[in-house]
Scaffold this active site. Sequence first.
Site, mmCIF file in Angstrom:
data_model
loop_
_atom_site.group_PDB
_atom_site.id
_atom_site.type_symbol
_atom_site.label_atom_id
_atom_site.label_comp_id
_atom_site.label_asym_id
_atom_site.label_seq_id
_atom_site.Cartn_x
_atom_site.Cartn_y
_atom_site.Cartn_z
ATOM 1 C CE LYS A 130 71.777 68.440 59.319
ATOM 2 N NZ LYS A 130 71.852 67.547 58.142
ATOM 3 C CB THR A 131 78.229 69.978 61.523
ATOM 4 O OG1 THR A 131 77.206 69.147 62.062
ATOM 5 C CG2 THR A 131 79.251 70.271 62.606
ATOM 6 C CD GLU A 174 74.557 70.748 63.005
ATOM 7 O OE1 GLU A 174 74.000 69.776 62.468
ATOM 8 O OE2 GLU A 174 75.665 70.692 63.562
#
Length: 476
Positions: A130-131, A174
């Site tokens: 995600k990051t 996110e």
Amino acid sequence: MEAGETMTTPHIRDYPGKHIHMIGIGGSSMSGLAQMLQEKGYVVTGSDNLETYATSHLRDDLGIPVTIGHKAENVHGADLVVYTIAILPDNPERVEVARLSLPNIERATLLGQLMEGFETAIGVCGAHGKTSTTAMLSQVLMECGMDPSIHIGGSLDFIGGSTRIGKSGIFLAEACEFNASFLHLRPTVAVVLNIDADHLDFYRDIDHIQETFGKFLSLLPGNGIAIGNGDDSRIMELFQSLRCTRYTFGFTEGLDYTAGNLKYDGLGRGDFDLCFRGEVIGHISMRVAGFFHVLNALASLACAHAQGADMAAACHAVSEFEGAHRRFELTATIDGVRLYHDYGHNPTEMRNILSVAKLQPHNRLWAVMQPHTYSRVKRLFNDYLTCTKDADITLVTDIYAAREKDPGDIKASQIVQGMREHGINAIHTPSFADTEKYLRGHWQGGDLVLTLGCGNINQLNDQMWEHEQEKQVVLE
């Protein structure tokens, strides 16, 4: 309903210019939200258990008062209190919030409220990546002149931190599945990277996780866009019931966005043509290594393309992307040994990043694992036993409890024993002091050390570098 909450959830818009206190302000998401609130004119204070780079940055660079240690009096004078899910109801500040009946909301609720009103609200979700993907997409949208507001659960040099307030109608964030917090968001675009077993202290099993991702996708409006990994069967199953526009990406021929003529160099960096439904629309030569970063790139470029971005600029941005902090980040070189850190904290992520580390020039490869939470180790125990097989030597610190209490029936020594039974050269080094002593006593020039975990294991890298600097001063 948690202690201190009211039947009507407070909304940040009802507290313009007011005092917002944040419990757990040093967290990667909370510290970014604190900056965002300050930029919007709120008076922000916070508290955290530990002094970290994030807390010192908030205090010293941004002028946000941060108290180390949780005390009831920290919430006095606050008009609204924000807390993270890791801050339990028995925390002294939350107890005081309940006693005073102060308005309060959880971090994910705040993020969802801040996203409201944006024409395009992009949520990037998935068990892994995600990051990195949100950071990559941030750089793409910025270089394409789309001026987004951004909230990342990490730090990206390109935007000078973890948040950015833009002037367009795009908000990129996110969307974290931990405790189903992403259900507080209101996305118009959802990017789904993968569905995997994690956070099993909250979720019943993988089917429960898939069901919750389905609920997140159901938040999309009829004119929304869903972009998903077409190589993930669980994502594709969820996509079948969606009525909004859907796009797929991945390595399988026939998906909407694929990597044509994909090759990897000796360091594991991908070079490929970006293909949309069989037509080449760009070319990428990546600076970050690993097959998973190719997938992240496809996801980012698919989202940018769906938003009408200039694809030449978008592909250039991905080719220039060098990663977010705490993602296979070189932190120092000591005694000819390169020290890296990566946020990977479950077996899949550790295995993936070690596949990249082993391609880098090295003598011996050291994996230093900080297992994260007792519940995760118990539920994924067997996966931990082989996830560092690409390393020559594995050091395992004590389990990082995070929000949990020690149940007494799972220990780091049990992981080490199981690793050894699977042929892994594993050693238990309980504390950072033990780990540093072992490394310095056994490493050799040309070795590569990779610390792994989302707890405070990154502080071991800082500690070793600080000790090296102190040693150099004494020698001078």
